[in-house]
Design a protein around this motif. Sequence first.
Motif, PDB file in Angstrom:
ATOM      1  N   PRO A 220     -13.502   1.000  -5.417  1.00 43.63           N
ATOM      2  CA  PRO A 220     -13.180   0.184  -4.274  1.00 43.63           C
ATOM      3  C   PRO A 220     -12.942  -1.566  -4.870  1.00 43.63           C
ATOM      4  O   PRO A 220     -12.071  -1.879  -4.165  1.00 43.63           O
ATOM      5  N   ASP A 221     -13.482  -1.741  -5.827  1.00 38.38           N
ATOM      6  CA  ASP A 221     -13.281  -3.091  -6.439  1.00 38.38           C
ATOM      7  C   ASP A 221     -12.008  -3.081  -7.113  1.00 38.38           C
ATOM      8  O   ASP A 221     -11.444  -4.366  -7.052  1.00 38.38           O
ATOM      9  N   LEU A 222     -11.404  -2.298  -7.495  1.00 42.93           N
ATOM     10  CA  LEU A 222     -10.091  -2.123  -8.366  1.00 42.93           C
ATOM     11  C   LEU A 222      -8.781  -1.893  -7.437  1.00 42.93           C
ATOM     12  O   LEU A 222      -8.016  -2.160  -7.810  1.00 42.93           O
ATOM     13  N   CYS A 223      -9.093  -0.969  -6.490  1.00 44.84           N
ATOM     14  CA  CYS A 223      -7.942  -0.305  -5.794  1.00 44.84           C
ATOM     15  C   CYS A 223      -7.862  -0.657  -4.280  1.00 44.84           C
ATOM     16  O   CYS A 223      -6.923  -0.532  -3.778  1.00 44.84           O
TER      17      CYS A 223
ATOM     18  N   SER B  56      -0.557  14.361   1.664  1.00 41.94           N
ATOM     19  CA  SER B  56      -1.224  14.463   0.296  1.00 41.94           C
ATOM     20  C   SER B  56      -1.306  13.018  -0.370  1.00 41.94           C
ATOM     21  O   SER B  56      -2.174  12.883  -1.445  1.00 41.94           O
ATOM     22  N   THR B  57      -0.279  12.084  -0.159  1.00 42.48           N
ATOM     23  CA  THR B  57      -0.355  10.810  -0.646  1.00 42.48           C
ATOM     24  C   THR B  57      -1.555  10.058  -0.041  1.00 42.48           C
ATOM     25  O   THR B  57      -2.416   9.608  -0.897  1.00 42.48           O
ATOM     26  N   GLU B  58      -1.803  10.288   1.160  1.00 41.09           N
ATOM     27  CA  GLU B  58      -3.001   9.528   1.794  1.00 41.09           C
ATOM     28  C   GLU B  58      -4.345   9.969   1.094  1.00 41.09           C
ATOM     29  O   GLU B  58      -5.243   9.317   0.991  1.00 41.09           O
ATOM     30  N   MET B  59      -4.393  11.452   0.753  1.00 41.83           N
ATOM     31  CA  MET B  59      -5.474  11.939   0.039  1.00 41.83           C
ATOM     32  C   MET B  59      -5.815  11.292  -1.262  1.00 41.83           C
ATOM     33  O   MET B  59      -7.060  10.785  -1.657  1.00 41.83           O
ATOM     34  N   ILE B  60      -4.766  11.164  -1.970  1.00 43.61           N
ATOM     35  CA  ILE B  60      -4.878  10.593  -3.451  1.00 43.61           C
ATOM     36  C   ILE B  60      -5.247   9.056  -3.226  1.00 43.61           C
ATOM     37  O   ILE B  60      -6.263   8.567  -4.007  1.00 43.61           O
ATOM     38  N   LEU B  61      -4.551   8.098  -2.361  1.00 44.71           N
ATOM     39  CA  LEU B  61      -5.029   6.831  -2.223  1.00 44.71           C
ATOM     40  C   LEU B  61      -6.333   6.477  -1.672  1.00 44.71           C
ATOM     41  O   LEU B  61      -7.195   5.634  -2.301  1.00 44.71           O
ATOM     42  N   VAL B  62      -6.823   7.215  -0.918  1.00 49.12           N
ATOM     43  CA  VAL B  62      -8.042   7.158  -0.249  1.00 49.12           C
ATOM     44  C   VAL B  62      -9.300   7.514  -1.260  1.00 49.12           C
ATOM     45  O   VAL B  62     -10.275   6.642  -1.275  1.00 49.12           O
TER      46      VAL B  62
ATOM     47  N   VAL C  31       3.828   8.167 -10.187  1.00 47.34           N
ATOM     48  CA  VAL C  31       2.468   7.581 -10.486  1.00 47.34           C
ATOM     49  C   VAL C  31       1.574   8.251  -9.300  1.00 47.34           C
ATOM     50  O   VAL C  31       0.300   8.487 -10.024  1.00 47.34           O
ATOM     51  N   LEU C  32       1.879   8.781  -8.231  1.00 42.02           N
ATOM     52  CA  LEU C  32       0.800   9.414  -7.673  1.00 42.02           C
ATOM     53  C   LEU C  32       0.358  10.815  -8.210  1.00 42.02           C
ATOM     54  O   LEU C  32      -0.660  11.281  -8.230  1.00 42.02           O
ATOM     55  N   SER C  33       1.384  11.333  -8.795  1.00 41.96           N
ATOM     56  CA  SER C  33       1.047  12.532  -9.702  1.00 41.96           C
ATOM     57  C   SER C  33       0.110  12.191 -10.940  1.00 41.96           C
ATOM     58  O   SER C  33      -0.816  13.056 -10.989  1.00 41.96           O
TER      59      SER C  33
END
Length: 166
Positions: free
Chosen positions: A146-149, A133-139, A95-97
Amino acid sequence: MMVEDSIISTVVSILKSSTQSTTLAACFGLLKNLCEASESTAQLAGDSDVILIAMNTIQVYCEIPDIVASTFSFLRTVVTIENNQLHYLELAQKVLSAMKDNPNDDRVQSDGCHLLAELPKSRALKSLFQSESTEMILVAAAKEFPDLCKNAIDGIFFRNRFLVNA
């Protein structure tokens, strides 16, 4: 139950034989709708080849947003089913990829964030979610959509003991 088996079997056959993006997206959309309508269908889909096909689809078609978003939507319907055949860490990584490969697609980002937020807690996932790396993708997803995630991502980070300041 026999009709549900037949439908899932037919959809699995189509998924195994098709490489057309519209067909794949439509099949996962159909499975999502069927699973939402019937818990027994969701249980069947969670126990079948569909999980393996969905995981492979995310990897193979990661740069085709329609397929990825449809696959994520389907997986959201089976992720909470007990005894499903999902491997959560592998799913989270895929999912992250896909999110990284589709940073500007609102459906991929939104469905990806919500799917990740619905995964059960585990040490392996906590470690993954705390990686830089995960934090960068999610941020990035929280800032771009912002409204969706943002709420889903805040839930992920809160669950893992840190919040996002997007």
